[in-house]
Design a protein around this motif. Sequence first.
Motif, PDB file in Angstrom:
ATOM      1  N   ASN A  29       0.432  -1.327   0.071  1.00  0.00           N
ATOM      2  CA  ASN A  29       0.176  -0.034  -0.512  1.00  0.00           C
ATOM      3  C   ASN A  29       1.469   0.793   0.373  1.00  0.00           C
ATOM      4  O   ASN A  29       0.471   2.470  -0.532  1.00  0.00           O
ATOM      5  CB  ASN A  29      -1.019  -0.076   0.833  1.00  0.00           C
ATOM      6  N   LYS A  30       2.056   1.393   0.916  1.00  0.00           N
ATOM      7  CA  LYS A  30       2.771   2.477   0.819  1.00  0.00           C
ATOM      8  C   LYS A  30       3.524   2.618  -0.291  1.00  0.00           C
ATOM      9  O   LYS A  30       3.422   4.251  -0.955  1.00  0.00           O
ATOM     10  CB  LYS A  30       3.679   2.225   2.162  1.00  0.00           C
ATOM     11  N   TYR A  31       3.403   1.795  -1.442  1.00  0.00           N
ATOM     12  CA  TYR A  31       4.750   1.767  -1.887  1.00  0.00           C
ATOM     13  C   TYR A  31       3.609   1.202  -4.081  1.00  0.00           C
ATOM     14  O   TYR A  31       4.158   1.337  -4.977  1.00  0.00           O
ATOM     15  CB  TYR A  31       5.621   1.160  -2.878  1.00  0.00           C
ATOM     16  N   GLN A  32       2.393   2.218  -3.410  1.00  0.00           N
ATOM     17  CA  GLN A  32       1.199   1.305  -5.002  1.00  0.00           C
ATOM     18  C   GLN A  32       1.708   2.289  -5.827  1.00  0.00           C
ATOM     19  O   GLN A  32       1.596   2.633  -6.613  1.00  0.00           O
ATOM     20  CB  GLN A  32      -0.046   2.040  -4.221  1.00  0.00           C
ATOM     21  N   ASP A  33       2.157   3.732  -6.018  1.00  0.00           N
ATOM     22  CA  ASP A  33       2.573   3.777  -7.115  1.00  0.00           C
ATOM     23  C   ASP A  33       4.043   3.342  -8.148  1.00  0.00           C
ATOM     24  O   ASP A  33       3.965   4.104  -8.639  1.00  0.00           O
ATOM     25  CB  ASP A  33       3.044   5.374  -6.305  1.00  0.00           C
ATOM     26  N   SER A  34       4.639   2.808  -7.024  1.00  0.00           N
ATOM     27  CA  SER A  34       5.758   2.264  -7.652  1.00  0.00           C
ATOM     28  C   SER A  34       5.525   1.005  -9.079  1.00  0.00           C
ATOM     29  O   SER A  34       6.306   0.216  -9.312  1.00  0.00           O
ATOM     30  CB  SER A  34       7.044   1.849  -6.398  1.00  0.00           C
ATOM     31  N   PHE A  35       4.567   0.725  -8.347  1.00  0.00           N
ATOM     32  CA  PHE A  35       4.284  -0.529  -9.318  1.00  0.00           C
ATOM     33  C   PHE A  35       3.070  -0.717 -10.031  1.00  0.00           C
ATOM     34  O   PHE A  35       1.897   0.611 -10.023  1.00  0.00           O
ATOM     35  CB  PHE A  35       2.878  -1.400  -8.536  1.00  0.00           C
ATOM     36  N   GLU A  36       3.438  -1.071 -11.334  1.00  0.00           N
ATOM     37  CA  GLU A  36       2.267  -0.992 -12.554  1.00  0.00           C
ATOM     38  C   GLU A  36       1.650  -2.221 -12.694  1.00  0.00           C
ATOM     39  O   GLU A  36       2.382  -2.739 -13.088  1.00  0.00           O
ATOM     40  CB  GLU A  36       2.696  -0.748 -13.972  1.00  0.00           C
ATOM     41  N   ILE A  37       0.622  -2.278 -12.497  1.00  0.00           N
ATOM     42  CA  ILE A  37      -0.540  -3.863 -12.684  1.00  0.00           C
ATOM     43  C   ILE A  37      -1.527  -4.165 -14.453  1.00  0.00           C
ATOM     44  O   ILE A  37      -1.877  -3.001 -14.579  1.00  0.00           O
ATOM     45  CB  ILE A  37      -1.154  -4.493 -12.020  1.00  0.00           C
ATOM     46  N   VAL A  38      -1.167  -4.907 -15.008  1.00  0.00           N
ATOM     47  CA  VAL A  38      -2.032  -5.175 -16.604  1.00  0.00           C
ATOM     48  C   VAL A  38      -2.830  -6.664 -16.384  1.00  0.00           C
ATOM     49  O   VAL A  38      -1.901  -7.773 -15.472  1.00  0.00           O
ATOM     50  CB  VAL A  38      -0.461  -4.818 -17.412  1.00  0.00           C
ATOM     51  N   ALA A  39      -3.865  -6.600 -16.008  1.00  0.00           N
ATOM     52  CA  ALA A  39      -4.048  -8.329 -16.770  1.00  0.00           C
ATOM     53  C   ALA A  39      -4.151  -8.593 -18.053  1.00  0.00           C
ATOM     54  O   ALA A  39      -4.198  -8.245 -19.600  1.00  0.00           O
ATOM     55  CB  ALA A  39      -5.858  -7.570 -16.054  1.00  0.00           C
ATOM     56  N   VAL A  40      -3.573 -10.055 -18.172  1.00  0.00           N
ATOM     57  CA  VAL A  40      -3.372 -10.455 -19.728  1.00  0.00           C
ATOM     58  C   VAL A  40      -4.759 -11.673 -20.079  1.00  0.00           C
ATOM     59  O   VAL A  40      -4.715 -12.152 -19.284  1.00  0.00           O
ATOM     60  CB  VAL A  40      -2.095 -11.244 -19.835  1.00  0.00           C
ATOM     61  N   LYS A  41      -5.277 -11.078 -20.601  1.00  0.00           N
ATOM     62  CA  LYS A  41      -6.450 -12.209 -21.025  1.00  0.00           C
ATOM     63  C   LYS A  41      -5.960 -13.270 -22.317  1.00  0.00           C
ATOM     64  O   LYS A  41      -6.518 -13.548 -22.473  1.00  0.00           O
ATOM     65  CB  LYS A  41      -7.616 -11.256 -22.141  1.00  0.00           C
ATOM     66  N   THR A  42      -5.071 -14.051 -21.531  1.00  0.00           N
ATOM     67  CA  THR A  42      -4.834 -15.454 -22.662  1.00  0.00           C
ATOM     68  C   THR A  42      -5.740 -16.007 -22.609  1.00  0.00           C
ATOM     69  O   THR A  42      -6.163 -16.865 -20.958  1.00  0.00           O
ATOM     70  CB  THR A  42      -3.381 -16.244 -21.203  1.00  0.00           C
ATOM     71  N   VAL A  43      -6.467 -17.018 -23.561  1.00  0.00           N
ATOM     72  CA  VAL A  43      -7.930 -17.342 -23.194  1.00  0.00           C
ATOM     73  C   VAL A  43      -7.457 -18.837 -23.526  1.00  0.00           C
ATOM     74  O   VAL A  43      -5.945 -19.746 -24.108  1.00  0.00           O
ATOM     75  CB  VAL A  43      -8.897 -16.963 -24.979  1.00  0.00           C
ATOM     76  N   SER A  44      -7.734 -19.689 -22.620  1.00  0.00           N
ATOM     77  CA  SER A  44      -7.793 -21.141 -22.288  1.00  0.00           C
ATOM     78  C   SER A  44      -8.292 -21.955 -23.844  1.00  0.00           C
ATOM     79  O   SER A  44     -10.141 -21.640 -23.711  1.00  0.00           O
ATOM     80  CB  SER A  44      -7.464 -22.067 -21.487  1.00  0.00           C
ATOM     81  N   LYS A  45      -8.297 -22.814 -24.090  1.00  0.00           N
ATOM     82  CA  LYS A  45      -9.335 -23.609 -25.475  1.00  0.00           C
ATOM     83  C   LYS A  45     -10.316 -24.515 -24.198  1.00  0.00           C
ATOM     84  O   LYS A  45     -11.803 -24.544 -24.442  1.00  0.00           O
ATOM     85  CB  LYS A  45      -8.673 -24.940 -26.053  1.00  0.00           C
ATOM     86  N   GLU A  46      -9.886 -25.089 -23.406  1.00  0.00           N
ATOM     87  CA  GLU A  46     -11.124 -25.553 -21.624  1.00  0.00           C
ATOM     88  C   GLU A  46     -10.857 -24.604 -20.382  1.00  0.00           C
ATOM     89  O   GLU A  46     -10.446 -24.218 -20.230  1.00  0.00           O
ATOM     90  CB  GLU A  46     -10.494 -26.899 -22.193  1.00  0.00           C
ATOM     91  N   SER A  47     -12.245 -24.651 -19.616  1.00  0.00           N
ATOM     92  CA  SER A  47     -11.926 -24.084 -18.136  1.00  0.00           C
ATOM     93  C   SER A  47     -11.703 -25.035 -16.933  1.00  0.00           C
ATOM     94  O   SER A  47     -12.324 -26.199 -17.737  1.00  0.00           O
ATOM     95  CB  SER A  47     -13.968 -23.512 -18.648  1.00  0.00           C
ATOM     96  N   GLY A  48     -10.823 -24.309 -16.629  1.00  0.00           N
ATOM     97  CA  GLY A  48     -10.842 -25.139 -15.139  1.00  0.00           C
ATOM     98  C   GLY A  48      -9.330 -25.156 -15.351  1.00  0.00           C
ATOM     99  O   GLY A  48      -8.557 -25.079 -16.478  1.00  0.00           O
ATOM    100  N   ILE A  49      -8.446 -26.109 -14.747  1.00  0.00           N
ATOM    101  CA  ILE A  49      -7.221 -27.008 -14.121  1.00  0.00           C
ATOM    102  C   ILE A  49      -7.245 -28.242 -14.163  1.00  0.00           C
ATOM    103  O   ILE A  49      -7.611 -29.019 -13.234  1.00  0.00           O
ATOM    104  CB  ILE A  49      -7.094 -25.588 -13.127  1.00  0.00           C
ATOM    105  N   SER A  50      -6.014 -28.662 -14.816  1.00  0.00           N
ATOM    106  CA  SER A  50      -6.013 -30.139 -14.919  1.00  0.00           C
ATOM    107  C   SER A  50      -5.332 -30.521 -13.189  1.00  0.00           C
ATOM    108  O   SER A  50      -4.649 -30.010 -12.470  1.00  0.00           O
ATOM    109  CB  SER A  50      -4.163 -30.241 -15.621  1.00  0.00           C
ATOM    110  N   ILE A  51      -5.785 -31.751 -12.567  1.00  0.00           N
ATOM    111  CA  ILE A  51      -5.580 -32.475 -11.212  1.00  0.00           C
ATOM    112  C   ILE A  51      -5.289 -33.784 -12.273  1.00  0.00           C
ATOM    113  O   ILE A  51      -6.392 -34.240 -11.587  1.00  0.00           O
ATOM    114  CB  ILE A  51      -7.450 -32.266 -10.739  1.00  0.00           C
ATOM    115  N   PRO A  52      -3.758 -34.229 -12.289  1.00  0.00           N
ATOM    116  CA  PRO A  52      -3.388 -35.171 -12.564  1.00  0.00           C
ATOM    117  C   PRO A  52      -3.895 -36.528 -11.454  1.00  0.00           C
ATOM    118  O   PRO A  52      -4.643 -37.317 -11.683  1.00  0.00           O
ATOM    119  CB  PRO A  52      -2.416 -35.447 -12.033  1.00  0.00           C
TER     120      PRO A  52
END
Length: 425
Positions: A208-231
Motif C-alpha cells: 500500500n505504501k508503495y502503490q505508486d511504484s507498481f504497474e499492473i496489467v491483466a493479460v487475457k490469455t484464452v484457454s481452450k478449456e475451462s478449469g485446471i488440470s488435476i492429475p
Amino acid sequence: MRFTYCILFLVVGFFANAQQFNDFFIDKTLRLDYIFGGNANQQNIYLNEMIQLDKWHGRVDNLAVTPIQGNGQIKVYDEATNKLIYVLPFSSLFQEWLTLDQAKYQFKSFENTFLIPYPKKSVRIDVSFYNAKNEEKILAQQLIDPTDVLIRKSTQISNQYEVIHKAKIKNPIKIALVAEGYSESDMDAFMEYAQKTKENLFKHKIFNKYQDSFEIVAVKTVSKESGISIPSKNIWLNTAVQSNFDTFYSNRYLTTLHTKLLHNQLESIPYQHIIILANTDFYGGGGILNSYSLTTTKNKEFAPVVVHEFGHSFAGLADEYFYAQDVFENKASLNTEPWEKNITSLVDFSSKWKSLVDENTVVPTPNELSKEVKIGVFEGLKGNGLYIPTLTCRMKINNTEDFCPVCNNAIEEMILFYTQKKVKK
Ligand SMILES: [Zn+2]
C-alpha cells in the motif's frame, strides 16, 4: 583554476563508479530460455533459445547487485572488461526436485526462462547454483554476441491486456496477471479476480505504501478449456500455460513446467513479474523467486494465498509454516544460515532480525509467549531447526491481516532495490 579542476575530477570520479544502464544495455529485453537437467549427483544447464523483446521493463539501477542470494544466479559480464554488469537471483523447480528421493536414481530436465536487459556488446553469461551450504557452483558459461542473427525477434503474440493499476513513477515494478484456465466466455470473471488481486495486494501495508511504484496489467490469455488440470483426479485440460496440480505428487502444489509457453504468451506485454490466476476452486498454489507465482482464484482462501505466493516470487521469502509432507531441506543441520530473510537457523542471527528482538526476549522463544512478544525467534518450522519471527505472518497462515515486520522489511528493501537509484546493500 585549481578549484575547477577539483570539481571536474569529482564529477568524473562519480560517473566512473556509477554504472549507467546506457553504458552496457539498450532499451530491449534479451529472453534466455534454459534447460536445467540432471540428477542429485550431477546437474547441467543448457541454453535453449534466445529471444529479443521490444522493450526492457525491469530495473535500470542497482544492476550489478542483489539484495538476496536466491538458490541460483544469472550473472552478466561485459566480455571486453570482465566487469559484472547485471545480476538476477532465482529459484527453480528443478532445484526443488533435486531434494526428492527420485532425483537419486532418475534424470530429469526442466525449462527455465529469464529476462535480462539487452546488451550493447558481447557478454559472458554465467548461470550458477548455490548448494545448501550457500556455496556457489557455476554450471554454465556462455559468450553471447547481441548481433547474433539467430537471436529470434519477438513474434508479438498479441494477447489482449488491460492496465488495471497505473504507476506514478518513471520505472515502476511491472506485474502481469495472467489468465489460466479461463476460456473466452470466462474472461469477465478473470478480470474480476485480477481486480481482487490488486486490492488484496494493496491491503498489505508495505505494498500500500508503495502503490505508486507498481504497474499492473491483466493479460487475457484464452484457454481452450475451462478449469485446471488435476492429475490425481485424472483431469487434464487444454489451458493457456498448461499448469497442473500434484507437482512432485503434492496435491496442492500447482505449477507450470512450461515457462517458454508462459513467456511466449507475454511477448507483447509490458511485464517483469508474473502472477498466474488459475480458474478453479481447488486449493493450492506455488511461487518461485523471479519465475512466477500461481494461485487458484475460486477458492475461499484466494485473497491471502495470492499475496503469500507473491511473497515467494517477488521477494524470495520462505514459508514460515511446515508440513511433514513438504519438500524441505534441513539447512540447519549443515551449520548454515539460510539466505531467505524471514527464517534463521541461529548460525548467523545477527545477519537476520536480531536487532528487532528485545534483549529480554528468550531465544528460542516458546510459542506460549507469542501474544506478548512482538518479534521473537519461534520454532515455527517444527523439527527442522529453523526459526521464524512471529506466529502470525502472511507467510505462515492465511487467517492473518499482514506480513510480519521482518517480511515487511524484506519486501520494502526489494521495492526500493527495483525503484531507487541506490540502496544499501
Ligand atoms: Zn514473515
